[in-house]
Design a protein around this motif. Structure first.
Motif, mmCIF file in Angstrom:
data_model
loop_
_atom_site.group_PDB
_atom_site.id
_atom_site.type_symbol
_atom_site.label_atom_id
_atom_site.label_comp_id
_atom_site.label_asym_id
_atom_site.label_seq_id
_atom_site.Cartn_x
_atom_site.Cartn_y
_atom_site.Cartn_z
ATOM 1 N N TYR A 1 0.893 -1.316 -0.117
ATOM 2 C CA TYR A 1 -0.027 -0.054 0.216
ATOM 3 C C TYR A 1 0.788 1.300 -0.020
ATOM 4 O O TYR A 1 1.761 1.354 0.808
ATOM 5 C CB TYR A 1 -1.022 -0.055 1.143
ATOM 6 N N TYR A 2 0.638 2.138 -0.822
ATOM 7 C CA TYR A 2 1.340 3.317 -1.063
ATOM 8 C C TYR A 2 0.702 4.690 -0.715
ATOM 9 O O TYR A 2 -0.769 4.572 -1.358
ATOM 10 C CB TYR A 2 1.839 3.614 -2.452
ATOM 11 N N CYS A 3 1.067 5.640 -0.172
ATOM 12 C CA CYS A 3 0.203 6.923 -0.162
ATOM 13 C C CYS A 3 0.927 7.853 -1.146
ATOM 14 O O CYS A 3 2.126 7.650 -1.567
ATOM 15 C CB CYS A 3 0.025 7.668 1.157
ATOM 16 N N ALA A 4 0.078 8.801 -1.451
ATOM 17 C CA ALA A 4 0.818 9.751 -2.604
ATOM 18 C C ALA A 4 -0.050 11.061 -2.606
ATOM 19 O O ALA A 4 -1.014 11.165 -2.167
ATOM 20 C CB ALA A 4 0.565 9.050 -4.148
ATOM 21 N N VAL A 5 0.638 12.055 -3.205
ATOM 22 C CA VAL A 5 -0.052 13.453 -3.128
ATOM 23 C C VAL A 5 -0.136 13.965 -4.593
ATOM 24 O O VAL A 5 0.732 13.914 -5.479
ATOM 25 C CB VAL A 5 1.091 14.419 -2.577
ATOM 26 N N ARG A 6 -1.413 14.495 -4.755
ATOM 27 C CA ARG A 6 -1.839 14.978 -5.944
ATOM 28 C C ARG A 6 -1.569 16.535 -5.913
ATOM 29 O O ARG A 6 -2.306 17.148 -5.011
ATOM 30 C CB ARG A 6 -3.237 14.690 -6.173
ATOM 31 N N THR A 7 -0.636 17.218 -6.411
ATOM 32 C CA THR A 7 -0.102 18.531 -6.299
ATOM 33 C C THR A 7 -1.072 19.485 -7.282
ATOM 34 O O THR A 7 -1.276 20.847 -7.312
ATOM 35 C CB THR A 7 1.191 18.773 -6.557
ATOM 36 N N THR B 1 -4.125 7.514 -11.008
ATOM 37 C CA THR B 1 -2.756 7.025 -10.663
ATOM 38 C C THR B 1 -1.683 8.007 -11.146
ATOM 39 O O THR B 1 -0.912 8.690 -10.449
ATOM 40 C CB THR B 1 -2.230 5.820 -10.874
ATOM 41 N N ARG B 2 -1.782 8.646 -12.286
ATOM 42 C CA ARG B 2 -0.943 9.272 -13.098
ATOM 43 C C ARG B 2 -0.871 10.669 -12.483
ATOM 44 O O ARG B 2 -0.326 11.729 -13.104
ATOM 45 C CB ARG B 2 -1.026 9.511 -14.457
ATOM 46 N N GLU B 3 -2.087 11.204 -11.910
ATOM 47 C CA GLU B 3 -2.138 12.878 -11.619
ATOM 48 C C GLU B 3 -1.519 12.863 -10.019
ATOM 49 O O GLU B 3 -1.301 13.836 -9.698
ATOM 50 C CB GLU B 3 -3.488 12.943 -11.332
ATOM 51 N N TYR B 4 -0.911 11.808 -9.371
ATOM 52 C CA TYR B 4 -0.114 11.773 -8.190
ATOM 53 C C TYR B 4 1.195 11.955 -8.380
ATOM 54 O O TYR B 4 1.764 11.036 -9.144
ATOM 55 C CB TYR B 4 -0.521 10.682 -7.416
ATOM 56 N N ARG B 5 1.783 13.196 -7.831
ATOM 57 C CA ARG B 5 3.286 13.300 -8.323
ATOM 58 C C ARG B 5 4.217 12.776 -7.272
ATOM 59 O O ARG B 5 4.936 12.203 -7.727
ATOM 60 C CB ARG B 5 3.480 14.854 -8.030
ATOM 61 N N TYR B 6 3.976 12.675 -5.927
ATOM 62 C CA TYR B 6 4.885 12.306 -4.967
ATOM 63 C C TYR B 6 4.510 10.934 -4.331
ATOM 64 O O TYR B 6 3.162 10.813 -4.101
ATOM 65 C CB TYR B 6 5.115 13.327 -3.888
ATOM 66 N N TRP B 7 5.267 10.013 -4.296
ATOM 67 C CA TRP B 7 4.927 8.722 -3.483
ATOM 68 C C TRP B 7 5.772 8.146 -2.571
ATOM 69 O O TRP B 7 6.968 8.527 -2.480
ATOM 70 C CB TRP B 7 4.933 7.622 -4.593
ATOM 71 N N GLY B 8 5.260 7.399 -1.635
ATOM 72 C CA GLY B 8 5.988 6.869 -0.289
ATOM 73 C C GLY B 8 6.510 5.718 -0.888
ATOM 74 O O GLY B 8 6.291 5.153 -2.167
ATOM 75 N N GLN B 9 7.372 4.919 0.181
ATOM 76 C CA GLN B 9 7.898 3.586 -0.140
ATOM 77 C C GLN B 9 6.965 2.529 -0.154
ATOM 78 O O GLN B 9 7.440 1.452 -0.879
ATOM 79 C CB GLN B 9 9.139 3.552 0.547
ATOM 80 N N GLY B 10 5.749 2.692 0.440
ATOM 81 C CA GLY B 10 4.901 1.689 0.474
ATOM 82 C C GLY B 10 5.041 0.789 1.829
ATOM 83 O O GLY B 10 6.140 0.717 2.476
#
Length: 125
Positions: A94-100, A109-118
């Motif tokens: 499971y990953y968290c991500a930021v949509r800026t 998925t493609r709209e999220y710029r930054y991602w955690g390591q999971g």
């Protein structure tokens, strides 16, 4: 520099619960959205849930509605994913991500710029 650190994964029996956390740092997220995604072995990354950081509006994948709840704590810059009634098919990283590009809680998925390591979630039958 944006950092996203997930925690809370583990091994749980089917029907059990887990709460994932995503601690975010490095910028203001007030006009952003935060999302949770997951990827099982051999499968594409898929959307789980998302939340508008400022407004708190949410979106869920159909298979998670009623079982998963996304929330955020603005003071702690942390987003949570409460997962109940877990099934073996929920096993994934499971990953968290930021949509800026705005605060809309997009499912793309493609709209999220930054991602955690999971963080790994394993549900045993």
């Amino acid at each position: 520099q944006v950092q996203l650190v997930e925690s809370g994964g583990g091994v749980v029996q089917a029907g059990g619960s887990l709460r994932l956390s995503c601690a975010a740092s490095g910028r203001s997220f007030s006009n952003n959205a935060m999302g949770w995604f997951r990827q099982a072995p051999g499968k594409e990354r898929e959307f789980v849930a998302a939340i508008s950081w400022s407004f708190g509006s949410t979106k869920y994948a159909d298979s998670m509605k009623g079982r998963f709840t996304i929330s955020r704590d603005n003071a702690k810059n942390t987003v949570y994913l409460q997962m109940n009634s877990l099934k073996p098919e929920d096993t994934a990283v499971y990953y968290c991500a930021v949509r800026t590009m705005g605060s809309y809680p997009s499912t793309a998925t493609r709209e999220y710029r930054y991602w955690g390591q999971g963080t790994q979630v394993t549900v045993s039958s």
